[in-house]
Design a protein around this motif. Sequence first.
Motif, PDB file in Angstrom:
ATOM      1  N   CYS A 178       0.832  -1.212   0.000  1.00 21.63           N
ATOM      2  CA  CYS A 178       0.000   0.000   0.000  1.00 21.63           C
ATOM      3  C   CYS A 178       0.864   1.258   0.000  1.00 21.63           C
ATOM      4  CB  CYS A 178      -0.926   0.001   1.209  1.00 21.63           C
ATOM      5  SG  CYS A 178      -2.268  -1.208   1.088  1.00 21.63           S
ATOM      6  N   ARG A 179       2.016   1.216   0.652  1.00 18.14           N
ATOM      7  CA  ARG A 179       2.892   2.380   0.663  1.00 18.14           C
ATOM      8  C   ARG A 179       3.400   2.676  -0.748  1.00 18.14           C
ATOM      9  NH1 ARG A 179       8.162   3.676   0.921  1.00 18.14           N
ATOM     10  NH2 ARG A 179       8.893   1.503   0.963  1.00 18.14           N
ATOM     11  N   PHE A 180       3.823   1.637  -1.444  1.00 17.11           N
ATOM     12  CA  PHE A 180       4.303   1.833  -2.814  1.00 17.11           C
ATOM     13  C   PHE A 180       3.169   2.324  -3.714  1.00 17.11           C
ATOM     14  CE2 PHE A 180       8.385   0.006  -2.048  1.00 17.11           C
ATOM     15  CZ  PHE A 180       9.158   0.362  -3.158  1.00 17.11           C
ATOM     16  N   ALA A 181       1.989   1.760  -3.564  1.00 16.65           N
ATOM     17  CA  ALA A 181       0.859   2.146  -4.405  1.00 16.65           C
ATOM     18  C   ALA A 181       0.444   3.590  -4.133  1.00 16.65           C
ATOM     19  CB  ALA A 181      -0.316   1.208  -4.166  1.00 16.65           C
ATOM     20  N   THR A 182       0.448   3.991  -2.855  1.00 12.64           N
ATOM     21  CA  THR A 182       0.091   5.376  -2.515  1.00 12.64           C
ATOM     22  C   THR A 182       1.109   6.347  -3.101  1.00 12.64           C
ATOM     23  OG1 THR A 182      -0.952   4.610  -0.469  1.00 12.64           O
ATOM     24  CG2 THR A 182      -0.412   6.953  -0.626  1.00 12.64           C
ATOM     25  N   ASP A 183       2.388   5.996  -3.023  1.00 11.72           N
ATOM     26  CA  ASP A 183       3.431   6.841  -3.627  1.00 11.72           C
ATOM     27  C   ASP A 183       3.218   6.978  -5.141  1.00 11.72           C
ATOM     28  OD1 ASP A 183       4.604   7.189  -1.178  1.00 11.72           O
ATOM     29  OD2 ASP A 183       6.219   5.729  -1.504  1.00 11.72           O
ATOM     30  N   ALA A 184       2.785   5.887  -5.763  1.00 12.71           N
ATOM     31  CA  ALA A 184       2.565   5.915  -7.209  1.00 12.71           C
ATOM     32  C   ALA A 184       1.500   6.934  -7.592  1.00 12.71           C
ATOM     33  CB  ALA A 184       2.162   4.525  -7.707  1.00 12.71           C
ATOM     34  N   ILE A 185       0.417   6.994  -6.828  1.00  9.77           N
ATOM     35  CA  ILE A 185      -0.657   7.944  -7.129  1.00  9.77           C
ATOM     36  C   ILE A 185      -0.217   9.374  -6.859  1.00  9.77           C
ATOM     37  CG2 ILE A 185      -2.887   8.777  -6.273  1.00  9.77           C
ATOM     38  CD1 ILE A 185      -3.863   5.992  -6.171  1.00  9.77           C
ATOM     39  N   GLN A 186       0.535   9.571  -5.783  1.00  6.33           N
ATOM     40  CA  GLN A 186       0.903  10.931  -5.387  1.00  6.33           C
ATOM     41  C   GLN A 186       1.967  11.552  -6.290  1.00  6.33           C
ATOM     42  OE1 GLN A 186       1.956  10.372  -1.270  1.00  6.33           O
ATOM     43  NE2 GLN A 186      -0.186  10.496  -0.581  1.00  6.33           N
ATOM     44  N   GLU A 187       2.678  10.726  -7.069  1.00  8.72           N
ATOM     45  CA  GLU A 187       3.714  11.260  -7.958  1.00  8.72           C
ATOM     46  C   GLU A 187       3.155  11.435  -9.364  1.00  8.72           C
ATOM     47  OE1 GLU A 187       7.243   8.962  -7.782  1.00  8.72           O
ATOM     48  OE2 GLU A 187       7.543   9.282  -5.641  1.00  8.72           O
ATOM     49  N   ALA A 188       2.169  12.284  -9.479  1.00  7.72           N
ATOM     50  CA  ALA A 188       1.543  12.512 -10.781  1.00  7.72           C
ATOM     51  C   ALA A 188       2.398  13.444 -11.622  1.00  7.72           C
ATOM     52  CB  ALA A 188       0.148  13.131 -10.595  1.00  7.72           C
ATOM     53  N   PRO A 189       2.513  13.197 -12.918  1.00  2.00           N
ATOM     54  CA  PRO A 189       3.213  14.128 -13.798  1.00  2.00           C
ATOM     55  C   PRO A 189       2.397  15.402 -13.958  1.00  2.00           C
ATOM     56  CG  PRO A 189       2.164  12.412 -15.091  1.00  2.00           C
ATOM     57  CD  PRO A 189       1.982  12.036 -13.645  1.00  2.00           C
ATOM     58  N   PRO A 190       2.986  16.463 -14.516  1.00  6.95           N
ATOM     59  CA  PRO A 190       2.263  17.735 -14.645  1.00  6.95           C
ATOM     60  C   PRO A 190       0.934  17.614 -15.391  1.00  6.95           C
ATOM     61  CG  PRO A 190       4.591  18.030 -15.129  1.00  6.95           C
ATOM     62  CD  PRO A 190       4.384  16.559 -14.972  1.00  6.95           C
ATOM     63  N   ALA A 191       0.844  16.708 -16.370  1.00  9.28           N
ATOM     64  CA  ALA A 191      -0.386  16.577 -17.147  1.00  9.28           C
ATOM     65  C   ALA A 191      -1.447  15.750 -16.431  1.00  9.28           C
ATOM     66  CB  ALA A 191      -0.077  15.940 -18.502  1.00  9.28           C
ATOM     67  N   GLY A 192      -1.117  15.178 -15.257  1.00  7.90           N
ATOM     68  CA  GLY A 192      -2.071  14.360 -14.537  1.00  7.90           C
ATOM     69  C   GLY A 192      -1.975  12.899 -14.930  1.00  7.90           C
ATOM     70  N   HIS A 193      -2.760  12.053 -14.249  1.00  8.74           N
ATOM     71  CA  HIS A 193      -2.709  10.615 -14.495  1.00  8.74           C
ATOM     72  C   HIS A 193      -3.464  10.257 -15.767  1.00  8.74           C
ATOM     73  CE1 HIS A 193      -0.725   9.813 -10.772  1.00  8.74           C
ATOM     74  NE2 HIS A 193      -1.726  10.211 -10.017  1.00  8.74           N
ATOM     75  N   SER A 194      -2.882   9.330 -16.527  1.00 16.02           N
ATOM     76  CA  SER A 194      -3.577   8.816 -17.704  1.00 16.02           C
ATOM     77  C   SER A 194      -4.437   7.628 -17.283  1.00 16.02           C
ATOM     78  CB  SER A 194      -2.565   8.388 -18.770  1.00 16.02           C
ATOM     79  OG  SER A 194      -1.992   7.132 -18.423  1.00 16.02           O
ATOM     80  N   ILE A 195      -5.200   7.104 -18.242  1.00 16.76           N
ATOM     81  CA  ILE A 195      -6.055   5.956 -17.958  1.00 16.76           C
ATOM     82  C   ILE A 195      -5.219   4.754 -17.534  1.00 16.76           C
ATOM     83  CG2 ILE A 195      -6.046   5.218 -20.371  1.00 16.76           C
ATOM     84  CD1 ILE A 195      -8.934   4.914 -17.797  1.00 16.76           C
ATOM     85  N   THR A 196      -3.962   4.665 -17.984  1.00 17.15           N
ATOM     86  CA  THR A 196      -3.120   3.522 -17.628  1.00 17.15           C
ATOM     87  C   THR A 196      -2.907   3.445 -16.122  1.00 17.15           C
ATOM     88  OG1 THR A 196      -1.140   4.870 -18.026  1.00 17.15           O
ATOM     89  CG2 THR A 196      -1.926   3.529 -19.849  1.00 17.15           C
ATOM     90  N   VAL A 197      -2.674   4.594 -15.488  1.00 16.89           N
ATOM     91  CA  VAL A 197      -2.451   4.615 -14.042  1.00 16.89           C
ATOM     92  C   VAL A 197      -3.743   4.274 -13.299  1.00 16.89           C
ATOM     93  CG1 VAL A 197      -1.868   6.090 -12.071  1.00 16.89           C
ATOM     94  CG2 VAL A 197      -0.532   6.230 -14.190  1.00 16.89           C
ATOM     95  N   VAL A 198      -4.856   4.798 -13.769  1.00 20.52           N
ATOM     96  CA  VAL A 198      -6.138   4.511 -13.111  1.00 20.52           C
ATOM     97  C   VAL A 198      -6.444   3.013 -13.183  1.00 20.52           C
ATOM     98  CG1 VAL A 198      -8.615   4.991 -13.123  1.00 20.52           C
ATOM     99  CG2 VAL A 198      -6.985   6.829 -13.621  1.00 20.52           C
ATOM    100  N   VAL A 199      -6.210   2.413 -14.341  1.00 17.37           N
ATOM    101  CA  VAL A 199      -6.467   0.977 -14.502  1.00 17.37           C
ATOM    102  C   VAL A 199      -5.584   0.164 -13.554  1.00 17.37           C
ATOM    103  CG1 VAL A 199      -6.164  -0.982 -16.087  1.00 17.37           C
ATOM    104  CG2 VAL A 199      -7.320   1.089 -16.861  1.00 17.37           C
TER     105      VAL A 199
END
Length: 446
Positions: free
Chosen positions: A383-404
Amino acid sequence: MSGRQTLLKVLLTKRHQETHRAFCLEYDKVARSIDRNLIGSSPSREAYGRWLKGHLKTKPHADHCRVLERMFPGHTVAELLAPYDPVGKGSGVHDMRSDPREAATKRREVFQLGATTLAIGLSESIWRGPDLFEQALDFSNVGEARLHFLEYEAARLGQKVPPPSVLPEALLHLASIRELLAYRQPTEAQRRLTRVGAKLSIVVGEIMFCANHFPLARRWYAAARRAADEAGDLHLGDLALTSAALMPTYSADPRSVLATVTARLEHAVGATPAIAWMWGLAALAYASLGDRTAFERAISRSRNTLERCSADELQPGILSFQPERHTFYEARGRADLGDLNGTAEAVSRALASYDNGASNDPALVRFAYACALAKAGEIEEACRFATDAIQEAPPAGHSITVVVRAHDFDALLTPTGAASADWREALAAIRAPDPAILQTMSPLRT
């Protein structure tokens, strides 16, 4: 009026378009670039005969005038329908001259801003005005400077995963290419324009894919393949095919991925980034199906193909395939197969290669490791790794790949448990991109 041949007939004869059928085909092609409603409005055979012989008492219909002057830039209708004088340029058609207001309108049409203003509004006229003016200059022989500019723009837009904000820019360049291709360009210029169109279609397809608009993405990738085939560029066609395979990859449909790439891989000769990319996607599909042997074979073929590519072929962005992307695929495949140690090693190599913040890939790499940890029962660390993944969004925001991938990871967790509480809060904060936002974009807002 004299029965001698007109300037129009002389010019058409030089182009080998003097027959009524050939003229109407060219007329419709030019009419399409002005107003699609003008398609099919070419003159009858009888009227066309009068145009060629100069047997006219009045000026042709205004729509005919617009098309004729677009077909022959630099000539007025009066000049085109006057008896041909090989010595001078006098028309001898004094009764066909326009009044000053009409002449002013024609001058505006040469620059193609007036017609654009009427069709699509003042703001877009300003945006497209210079481009439309250049279209008139490049009527049937696009210049080297223009070709170089369009090639540069396609390469620039493909240097990274394009954010939605560049969509109007990409579409503007595609409109320019489409209009240039409507005329007869020299063979090499036609090929180069078609290649640029293929690259820009891939850029637009990538924007649609990341914005969760798979049907449109699929159409743009298909258009890119058609253009690449037309230009005789096999590698570019392979890039479009591989890009299309991303959709079943992120739709949990590994068999469709294999159906998309296997036939091409069976006939692949030589090493290109696109072929390496196809092997990488095939490896992901095999891992998803639990076929470890096929995964190891495919990921190894991907690596070996990359190693055989020249350094200048391995460019950043969506028009190539990079070693760090291959390493990410290896990490995700090993995670899907439950290989925690192999995943950790590949994740470490991948994260060391990526420029965090430049794309969604680092987040996807972290999700790969989070999934492997969750399958191994190490929920808190996962969960720590997954939470870090969401919080490190690029400037353009998350794409559908990250949401999936976020929801794929969440499906591995139990519905309750304190260890995943922070993760569930982070997950609740992300949403799949809304493809409708693309329809609200204006060129002047880029």
